[in-house]
Design an enzyme around this catalytic site. Structure first.
Site, short mmCIF file in Angstrom:
data_model
loop_
_atom_site.label_atom_id
_atom_site.label_comp_id
_atom_site.label_asym_id
_atom_site.label_seq_id
_atom_site.Cartn_x
_atom_site.Cartn_y
_atom_site.Cartn_z
N ASN A 1 4.16 -25.79 23.13
CA ASN A 1 4.66 -25.64 24.56
C ASN A 1 5.59 -24.68 24.94
O ASN A 1 5.84 -24.25 25.85
CB ASN A 1 5.43 -27.19 24.88
CG ASN A 1 4.48 -28.41 24.78
OD1 ASN A 1 3.63 -28.64 25.82
ND2 ASN A 1 4.40 -29.12 24.01
N HIS B 1 4.21 -33.24 6.62
CA HIS B 1 3.22 -33.01 7.88
C HIS B 1 1.84 -33.05 7.45
O HIS B 1 0.98 -32.24 8.41
CB HIS B 1 3.79 -31.77 8.50
CG HIS B 1 5.33 -31.95 9.34
ND1 HIS B 1 6.06 -31.08 9.19
CD2 HIS B 1 5.58 -32.91 9.78
CE1 HIS B 1 7.10 -31.43 9.70
NE2 HIS B 1 7.07 -32.33 10.25
N ARG C 1 18.01 -31.12 10.64
CA ARG C 1 17.76 -30.61 9.21
C ARG C 1 18.08 -29.34 8.99
O ARG C 1 17.52 -28.36 9.66
CB ARG C 1 16.61 -31.42 8.72
CG ARG C 1 16.75 -32.98 8.61
CD ARG C 1 15.32 -33.51 8.35
NE ARG C 1 14.49 -33.58 9.50
CZ ARG C 1 13.25 -33.70 9.62
NH1 ARG C 1 12.49 -33.90 8.48
NH2 ARG C 1 12.57 -34.19 10.61
N GLY D 1 5.63 -25.81 18.88
CA GLY D 1 4.54 -24.86 18.61
C GLY D 1 3.27 -25.03 19.74
O GLY D 1 2.92 -23.76 20.19
N ASN E 1 2.78 -45.49 14.35
CA ASN E 1 3.72 -44.40 13.79
C ASN E 1 5.04 -45.03 14.32
O ASN E 1 5.31 -44.79 15.40
CB ASN E 1 3.41 -43.10 14.43
CG ASN E 1 4.30 -42.08 13.60
OD1 ASN E 1 5.17 -42.27 13.00
ND2 ASN E 1 3.75 -40.84 14.00
N GLU F 1 -2.05 -36.68 14.81
CA GLU F 1 -2.31 -37.28 13.65
C GLU F 1 -2.77 -38.74 13.74
O GLU F 1 -3.11 -39.39 12.62
CB GLU F 1 -0.50 -37.22 13.20
CG GLU F 1 -0.12 -35.75 12.85
CD GLU F 1 1.48 -35.50 13.19
OE1 GLU F 1 2.17 -35.22 12.44
OE2 GLU F 1 1.51 -35.77 14.48
N ARG G 1 1.06 -44.37 9.66
CA ARG G 1 1.69 -43.09 9.14
C ARG G 1 2.79 -43.36 8.20
O ARG G 1 3.72 -44.00 8.49
CB ARG G 1 2.27 -42.09 9.99
CG ARG G 1 2.82 -40.71 9.65
CD ARG G 1 3.72 -40.17 10.60
NE ARG G 1 4.28 -38.97 10.15
CZ ARG G 1 5.37 -38.35 10.75
NH1 ARG G 1 5.86 -38.87 11.61
NH2 ARG G 1 5.87 -37.14 10.27
N ASP H 1 17.31 -30.43 20.58
CA ASP H 1 16.15 -30.15 21.23
C ASP H 1 16.05 -29.05 21.72
O ASP H 1 16.81 -28.37 22.08
CB ASP H 1 16.25 -31.18 22.42
CG ASP H 1 14.80 -31.22 22.92
OD1 ASP H 1 14.34 -30.33 23.23
OD2 ASP H 1 14.36 -32.61 23.38
N MET H 2 15.04 -28.35 21.17
CA MET H 2 14.62 -26.65 21.44
C MET H 2 14.62 -26.79 22.99
O MET H 2 15.04 -25.63 23.63
CB MET H 2 13.47 -26.65 20.94
CG MET H 2 13.08 -24.93 21.18
SD MET H 2 14.37 -23.76 20.47
CE MET H 2 13.67 -23.80 18.55
N SER I 1 10.58 -31.18 16.37
CA SER I 1 12.03 -31.65 15.90
C SER I 1 12.04 -31.61 14.44
O SER I 1 13.09 -31.12 13.53
CB SER I 1 12.32 -33.14 16.38
OG SER I 1 13.61 -33.58 15.84
#
Length: 413
Positions: free
Chosen positions: A333, A182, A242, A331, A11, A380, A94, A284-285, A212
């Site tokens: 963490n 996804h 985005r 989702g 990937n 994935e 991927r 970054d969240m 992200s």
């Protein structure tokens, strides 16, 4: 000494190369290790761990020695070649966008590669990098089987009206339609539901792949019927850089009134918008949740609101809701993000157990919740391995493989 047949999963991103190695055995696929070359062009580092998490290699390289993805591929290839007793049988990749021509995994030929190259402008953050290792391997080892696995394929059986835009019909015939992305992640979650939540496996489920890159998918009986993403990976939820859903008139305004070129608009939409643009702090969240800046809090609140809004849309597509699954980096963490989203979905019957949610348990809904809420790590890489083995008839039981528990640092692009 007999050689162990192995399957390599790749990937490739813009500054990192993730890879996994699977043993091909009579009883299925078994993950041997996973690794990555990250910090390409800045602080290159090769790291690999086995199924138990033990570090196999951890080495840094000078930036000038690994300036780009092809150089990162060479670093990973040189290390892999040092491993004794292995016989590489195939490589699975991927690839984000399959376009209208590919609704499932495909063995790569020069013609297939040429076709996929024409889609690079539809996924500029991903597609060129996804194809780079395929191109290099085709040149270096043309007889080595390579399989492209697409993020769009899982969504290709949507009801017809779900994937058409209200544009002149000839544009749909040319491939301008809603694809969804996804898909490898959603397909893996669908495959896990029978074990994790059997009651939901045939029910109406919203899966939130939040990282992200972020999107949501409506599953009915384990099949995708609707997704928040469309023609490109810009649509739907706000993401790291985005914007998500956007009135196309904004793009027209930027070009006609602001004098921006198409390339400038594209760069802004892919690299300077989303959480990064809203906050002015970070894409970054984790940074936003730790930041005292009120703009960071606003960006987080905007993200939560749009997630809940899109969940309502997907519930309408499903005609009701039986379950919600959170997956991918945020989702899996960020328990506070999960709690804030589910709180907005109380009208659908969803309610969390705060202790379960804080502990990151698999089921985080309360016993009184009418909607089951779960956290299921995505994988994935395993999905790509399964598809590659099945397409090439490498394993008699590619879908019933053995695998280590997916870690919490899952792919989020």
């Amino acid at each position: 000494m007999s050689l162990q047949d192995i399957l390599l999963v790749v990937n490739a991103g813009s500054s990192s190369l993730k890879f996994q190695l699977f043993d091909i055995e009579a009883k299925g696929l078994s993950r041997r290790f996973k690794g990555q070359v990250d910090g390409i062009g800045t602080h290159p580092r090769l790291v690999a761990t086995d199924g138990s998490g033990a570090v196999l290699v951890d080495e840094s390289h000078p930036a000038e020695a690994v300036p780009d993805v092809p150089a990162g591929i060479a670093v990973a290839r040189d290390w892999l070649r040092q491993l004794p007793g292995l016989a590489l049988k195939a490589v699975g990749h991927r690839v984000v966008h399959g376009g209208p021509a590919h609704d499932g995994p495909v063995r790569v030929t020069p013609e297939v590669l040429d076709c996929l190259s024409t889609l690079q402008h539809l996924a500029p953050l991903h597609q060129p990098h996804n194809l780079a290792p395929i191109r290099l391997l085709l040149q270096a080892e043309p007889d080595l089987p390579q399989v492209a696995c697409f993020d769009t394929a899982f969504h290709r059986n949507h009801p017809e009206h779900a994937d058409w835009y209200a544009l002149p019909r000839h544009l749909h015939d040319e491939g301008i339609r809603r694809y969804g992305f996804h898909g490898l992640s959603y397909e893996f979650i669908a495959s896990r539901l029978p074990q994790v939540a059997p009651d939901l496996a045939t029910g109406r489920v919203i899966v939130a792949h939040l990282g992200s890159g972020a999107s949501m998918c409506a599953l009915r009986n384990g099949r995708s019927i609707e997704s928040t993403m469309g023609f490109t990976a810009l649509d739907g939820l706000p993401m790291g850089s985005r914007p998500g859903q956007l009135d196309p008139g904004v793009v027209l305004h930027l070009i006609a009134q602001k004098g921006m070129s198409a390339d400038e608009v594209s760069d802004m939409l892919y690299r300077s918008s989303g959480l990064k643009g809203l906050s002015g702090v970070s894409n970054d969240m984790r940074d936003l949740l730790d930041s005292p800046d009120e703009r960071a809090a606003f960006a987080v609140g905007h993200f939560v609101y749009r997630c809940a809004l899109n969940a309502g849309m997907l519930a309408a597509a499903l005609g009701g809701l039986d379950g919600i699954v959170f997956t991918a980096g945020v989702g899996e963490n960020a328990h506070g993000i999960r709690a804030a989203i589910v709180e907005r979905l109380g009208w659908l019957g969803a309610a969390l157990d705060p202790a379960r949610n804080a502990a990151g348990e698999t089921r985080i809904s309360s016993d009184q919740s009418r909607v089951g809420v779960f956290v299921i790590p995505t994988d994935e890489g395993l999905m790509i391995a399964r598809h590659t083995a099945a397409l090439l008839n490498l394993s008699p039981h590619p879908a019933g493989d053995r695998h280590d528990n997916p870690d919490r640092q899952s792919e989020t692009a």
